[in-house]
Design a protein around this motif. Structure first.
Motif, PDB file in Angstrom:
ATOM      1  N   SER A  60     -14.923  33.164  16.609  1.00 53.44           N
ATOM      2  CA  SER A  60     -16.405  32.060  16.675  1.00 53.44           C
ATOM      3  C   SER A  60     -16.632  31.780  18.027  1.00 53.44           C
ATOM      4  CB  SER A  60     -16.175  30.907  15.776  1.00 53.44           C
ATOM      5  OG  SER A  60     -15.102  29.816  16.239  1.00 53.44           O
ATOM      6  N   ARG A  61     -17.458  31.132  18.295  1.00 54.21           N
ATOM      7  CA  ARG A  61     -17.617  30.491  19.838  1.00 54.21           C
ATOM      8  C   ARG A  61     -16.798  29.307  20.142  1.00 54.21           C
ATOM      9  NH1 ARG A  61     -22.591  31.903  22.560  1.00 54.21           N
ATOM     10  NH2 ARG A  61     -21.771  30.452  24.234  1.00 54.21           N
ATOM     11  N   GLU A  62     -16.385  28.608  18.797  1.00 51.07           N
ATOM     12  CA  GLU A  62     -15.480  27.835  19.193  1.00 51.07           C
ATOM     13  C   GLU A  62     -14.009  28.106  19.575  1.00 51.07           C
ATOM     14  OE1 GLU A  62     -17.946  27.877  16.633  1.00 51.07           O
ATOM     15  OE2 GLU A  62     -19.037  26.188  17.113  1.00 51.07           O
ATOM     16  N   GLU A  63     -13.741  29.233  19.017  1.00 54.41           N
ATOM     17  CA  GLU A  63     -12.203  29.823  19.315  1.00 54.41           C
ATOM     18  C   GLU A  63     -12.502  30.158  20.826  1.00 54.41           C
ATOM     19  OE1 GLU A  63     -10.613  31.407  14.958  1.00 54.41           O
ATOM     20  OE2 GLU A  63     -12.680  32.277  15.683  1.00 54.41           O
ATOM     21  N   PHE A  64     -13.680  30.842  20.967  1.00 56.53           N
ATOM     22  CA  PHE A  64     -13.570  31.286  22.355  1.00 56.53           C
ATOM     23  C   PHE A  64     -13.316  30.145  23.184  1.00 56.53           C
ATOM     24  CE2 PHE A  64     -15.850  32.494  26.148  1.00 56.53           C
ATOM     25  CZ  PHE A  64     -15.423  33.509  26.636  1.00 56.53           C
ATOM     26  N   ASP A  65     -14.383  29.046  23.125  1.00 62.29           N
ATOM     27  CA  ASP A  65     -14.358  28.188  24.003  1.00 62.29           C
ATOM     28  C   ASP A  65     -12.723  27.382  24.189  1.00 62.29           C
ATOM     29  OD1 ASP A  65     -16.942  28.287  24.595  1.00 62.29           O
ATOM     30  OD2 ASP A  65     -17.465  26.743  23.177  1.00 62.29           O
ATOM     31  N   ALA A  66     -12.071  27.455  22.958  1.00 63.75           N
ATOM     32  CA  ALA A  66     -10.450  26.938  23.304  1.00 63.75           C
ATOM     33  C   ALA A  66     -10.027  27.974  24.005  1.00 63.75           C
ATOM     34  CB  ALA A  66      -9.926  27.037  21.874  1.00 63.75           C
ATOM     35  N   LEU A  67     -10.027  29.370  23.943  1.00 58.85           N
ATOM     36  CA  LEU A  67      -9.451  30.401  24.703  1.00 58.85           C
ATOM     37  C   LEU A  67      -9.656  30.040  26.302  1.00 58.85           C
ATOM     38  CD1 LEU A  67      -7.574  32.694  24.764  1.00 58.85           C
ATOM     39  CD2 LEU A  67      -9.308  34.064  24.178  1.00 58.85           C
ATOM     40  N   PHE A  68     -11.184  30.016  26.457  1.00 64.09           N
ATOM     41  CA  PHE A  68     -11.423  29.577  27.837  1.00 64.09           C
ATOM     42  C   PHE A  68     -10.849  28.539  28.340  1.00 64.09           C
ATOM     43  CE2 PHE A  68     -14.497  27.993  31.106  1.00 64.09           C
ATOM     44  CZ  PHE A  68     -15.151  29.229  31.499  1.00 64.09           C
ATOM     45  N   GLU A  69     -11.005  27.369  27.649  1.00 58.26           N
ATOM     46  CA  GLU A  69      -9.996  26.217  28.351  1.00 58.26           C
ATOM     47  C   GLU A  69      -8.479  26.435  28.784  1.00 58.26           C
ATOM     48  OE1 GLU A  69     -11.260  23.449  29.311  1.00 58.26           O
ATOM     49  OE2 GLU A  69     -13.116  24.165  29.251  1.00 58.26           O
ATOM     50  N   ALA A  70      -7.955  27.479  27.673  1.00 58.51           N
ATOM     51  CA  ALA A  70      -6.609  27.728  27.989  1.00 58.51           C
ATOM     52  C   ALA A  70      -6.377  28.473  28.959  1.00 58.51           C
ATOM     53  CB  ALA A  70      -6.107  28.330  26.546  1.00 58.51           C
ATOM     54  N   VAL A  71      -7.360  29.341  29.537  1.00 57.78           N
ATOM     55  CA  VAL A  71      -6.899  30.012  30.645  1.00 57.78           C
ATOM     56  C   VAL A  71      -7.494  29.816  32.088  1.00 57.78           C
ATOM     57  CG1 VAL A  71      -6.549  32.285  29.230  1.00 57.78           C
ATOM     58  CG2 VAL A  71      -8.726  31.914  30.309  1.00 57.78           C
ATOM     59  N   ARG A  72      -8.179  28.574  31.886  1.00 59.08           N
ATOM     60  CA  ARG A  72      -9.234  27.934  32.929  1.00 59.08           C
ATOM     61  C   ARG A  72      -8.203  27.552  34.176  1.00 59.08           C
ATOM     62  NH1 ARG A  72     -11.967  23.057  33.889  1.00 59.08           N
ATOM     63  NH2 ARG A  72     -10.985  22.043  32.120  1.00 59.08           N
ATOM     64  N   ALA A  73      -8.997  27.996  35.536  1.00 58.44           N
ATOM     65  CA  ALA A  73      -7.853  27.880  36.474  1.00 58.44           C
ATOM     66  C   ALA A  73      -8.799  27.293  37.641  1.00 58.44           C
ATOM     67  CB  ALA A  73      -7.356  29.151  36.972  1.00 58.44           C
ATOM     68  N   TRP A  74      -9.445  26.118  37.217  1.00 57.24           N
ATOM     69  CA  TRP A  74     -10.578  25.489  38.250  1.00 57.24           C
ATOM     70  C   TRP A  74      -9.688  24.436  38.868  1.00 57.24           C
ATOM     71  CZ3 TRP A  74     -15.305  24.260  34.739  1.00 57.24           C
ATOM     72  CH2 TRP A  74     -16.063  25.525  34.376  1.00 57.24           C
ATOM     73  N   ASN A  75     -10.432  24.133  40.069  1.00 59.45           N
ATOM     74  CA  ASN A  75      -9.565  22.869  41.022  1.00 59.45           C
ATOM     75  C   ASN A  75      -8.038  23.567  41.281  1.00 59.45           C
ATOM     76  OD1 ASN A  75     -12.063  21.463  40.698  1.00 59.45           O
ATOM     77  ND2 ASN A  75     -11.318  20.814  38.655  1.00 59.45           N
ATOM     78  N   ARG A  76      -7.885  24.646  41.562  1.00 59.40           N
ATOM     79  CA  ARG A  76      -6.758  25.203  41.884  1.00 59.40           C
ATOM     80  C   ARG A  76      -6.531  25.666  43.485  1.00 59.40           C
ATOM     81  NH1 ARG A  76      -3.488  29.047  37.738  1.00 59.40           N
ATOM     82  NH2 ARG A  76      -3.924  27.319  36.556  1.00 59.40           N
ATOM     83  N   TRP A  77      -7.524  26.157  43.770  1.00 65.68           N
ATOM     84  CA  TRP A  77      -7.450  27.155  45.118  1.00 65.68           C
ATOM     85  C   TRP A  77      -8.262  26.510  46.193  1.00 65.68           C
ATOM     86  CZ3 TRP A  77      -7.438  30.817  40.977  1.00 65.68           C
ATOM     87  CH2 TRP A  77      -6.279  31.264  40.532  1.00 65.68           C
ATOM     88  N   THR A  78      -8.279  26.777  47.764  1.00 66.95           N
ATOM     89  CA  THR A  78      -8.950  26.466  48.615  1.00 66.95           C
ATOM     90  C   THR A  78      -8.819  27.746  49.507  1.00 66.95           C
ATOM     91  OG1 THR A  78      -8.842  24.238  48.517  1.00 66.95           O
ATOM     92  CG2 THR A  78      -9.729  24.994  50.595  1.00 66.95           C
ATOM     93  N   PRO A  79      -9.718  28.359  49.861  1.00 68.35           N
ATOM     94  CA  PRO A  79     -11.355  28.204  49.325  1.00 68.35           C
ATOM     95  C   PRO A  79     -11.525  28.684  48.000  1.00 68.35           C
ATOM     96  CG  PRO A  79     -11.153  29.971  50.826  1.00 68.35           C
ATOM     97  CD  PRO A  79      -9.746  29.665  50.820  1.00 68.35           C
ATOM     98  N   ALA A  80     -12.222  27.926  47.148  1.00 66.93           N
ATOM     99  CA  ALA A  80     -12.389  27.980  45.715  1.00 66.93           C
ATOM    100  C   ALA A  80     -13.266  29.216  45.426  1.00 66.93           C
ATOM    101  CB  ALA A  80     -13.184  26.902  45.132  1.00 66.93           C
ATOM    102  N   ASP A  81     -14.069  29.748  46.333  1.00 64.75           N
ATOM    103  CA  ASP A  81     -14.916  30.957  45.956  1.00 64.75           C
ATOM    104  C   ASP A  81     -14.123  32.440  46.284  1.00 64.75           C
ATOM    105  OD1 ASP A  81     -15.016  30.694  48.782  1.00 64.75           O
ATOM    106  OD2 ASP A  81     -17.192  30.715  48.773  1.00 64.75           O
ATOM    107  N   ARG A  82     -12.704  32.318  46.734  1.00 64.88           N
ATOM    108  CA  ARG A  82     -11.899  33.480  46.672  1.00 64.88           C
ATOM    109  C   ARG A  82     -11.117  33.637  45.464  1.00 64.88           C
ATOM    110  NH1 ARG A  82      -8.108  34.722  49.911  1.00 64.88           N
ATOM    111  NH2 ARG A  82      -8.559  36.961  49.969  1.00 64.88           N
ATOM    112  N   GLY A  83     -10.959  32.425  44.589  1.00 66.76           N
ATOM    113  CA  GLY A  83     -10.526  32.409  43.209  1.00 66.76           C
ATOM    114  C   GLY A  83      -9.130  33.110  43.351  1.00 66.76           C
ATOM    115  N   ALA A  84      -8.702  33.810  42.448  1.00 66.04           N
ATOM    116  CA  ALA A  84      -7.506  34.405  42.341  1.00 66.04           C
ATOM    117  C   ALA A  84      -6.849  35.265  43.523  1.00 66.04           C
ATOM    118  CB  ALA A  84      -7.403  34.962  41.010  1.00 66.04           C
TER     119      ALA A  84
END
Length: 321
Positions: free
Chosen positions: A22-46
């Motif tokens: 379900s979308r609710e299950e997916f949203d929980a998965l999204f939160e579990a792997v979310r890596a926001w506010n972690r890197w600088t510069p942010a738009d290079r991401g991982a």
């Protein structure tokens, strides 16, 4: 290449990938792997994970000096998997009287975010619930002038260890049938069978055999059915701290295993994890080279075009063994 009756994934029943999320299950998965506010510069991401030490370790994997490019040929032929063919024409044939030497020129253009061109997806390419990676509101940072956050120009080149998850080699098949999902347990089994380990900063490539199947059976619409990762593989890849994900499809299994969401792996990788994607590669020669070398780890070089505001880039990744 023209399609054939054999090529259609609908000529046989699609693999059973279990009940949809379900979308609710997916949203929980999204939160579990979310890596926001972690890197600088942010738009290079991982890609921020890849340090000079990672580059040196990748270079240490070069033993024979074999180089293997992975881009598909520039695809100007329309078909079920190439709805927006690339353009290529000669703009100067050297036949106009001019001082020597004569000159030959050509023009190329492409709407590359499709199935016919090998390309890199930057972090501005995918928004989920209106947000890009790091919580940026898509409407605020992407407009008619391009992307003002997460553009491909922010990424630069990447040199790191590459790992090929060659699932057909592991399973003893020619290819995975369209619709076959690659689950977390498949990733772990592939690591064990191929003698590789996915480490922090790695580029992970999935070979499903898509290119070989297309060559032998003809083209089909991979938006309707394609082999790729199930969303349940993403927490494992997030835990390992990968920098790049890609393969001979666009990483998503289709039909989607998530209700109402066409490309859930795109949303998890790019938007949640900050991991750019490589789509539509040709890893067949790399598969053969890895089998011959007896190892499935190598130095990986990815150099996207420097396009200010671009949401990605055509690209020709190179593996060096």
């Amino acid at each position: 290449m023209t399609s054939s009756p054999q090529a259609s994934p609908h000529s046989a029943s699609l693999p059973d990938n279990g009940p949809p999320l379900s979308r609710e299950e997916f949203d929980a998965l999204f939160e579990a792997v979310r890596a926001w506010n972690r890197w600088t510069p942010a738009d290079r991401g991982a890609w921020n994970r890849v340090t000079p030490d990672h580059v040196r370790r990748a270079a240490a994997l070069v033993r024979t000096g074999t180089t293997v490019p992975m881009a598909l040929p520039w695809n100007t032929v329309p078909g079920p998997d190439n709805g927006k063919p690339a353009l290529h024409y000669m703009s100067d044939l050297g036949d106009v009287e001019a001082p020597e030497p004569s000159c030959h020129k050509d023009f190329i253009a492409v709407d590359y975010h499709g199935k016919g061109v090998s390309h890199l997806d930057a972090l501005s390419h995918i928004a989920y619930r209106g947000q890009l990676f790091d919580g940026r509101t898509a409407r605020d940072v992407v407009d008619a002038a391009g992307a003002h956050f997460g553009a491909v120009s922010a990424l630069g080149p990447l040199v790191t260890k590459g790992v090929l998850l060659d699932l057909p080699a592991v399973l003893g098949t020619d290819w995975l049938e369209p619709g076959r999902a690659v689950h977390a347990e498949d990733v772990l089994a592939a690591e064990k069978a191929l003698g590789v380990t996915i480490d922090e900063g790695d580029a992970v490539l999935l070979r499903s055999g898509h290119v070989r199947r297309r060559a032998e059976l003809g083209a089909w619409n991979p938006d309707a059915a394609s082999a790729g990762f199930h969303v349940d593989a993403m927490p494992l890849l997030a835990e390992r701290g990968i920098a790049l994900l890609g393969g001979d499809g666009d990483s998503d299994v289709r039909p989607s295993p998530v209700e109402g969401l066409h490309s859930p792996v795109h949303a998890l990788a790019i938007t949640a994890m900050g991991v750019p994607l490589l789509d539509n590669l040709d890893p067949e020669a790399l598969s053969a080279a890895c089998a011959q070398a007896g190892r499935y780890a190598f130095m990986m070089v990815v150099a996207p075009l420097n396009i200010p505001g671009g949401t990605g880039s055509p690209v020709n990744p190179v593996a060096v063994l």
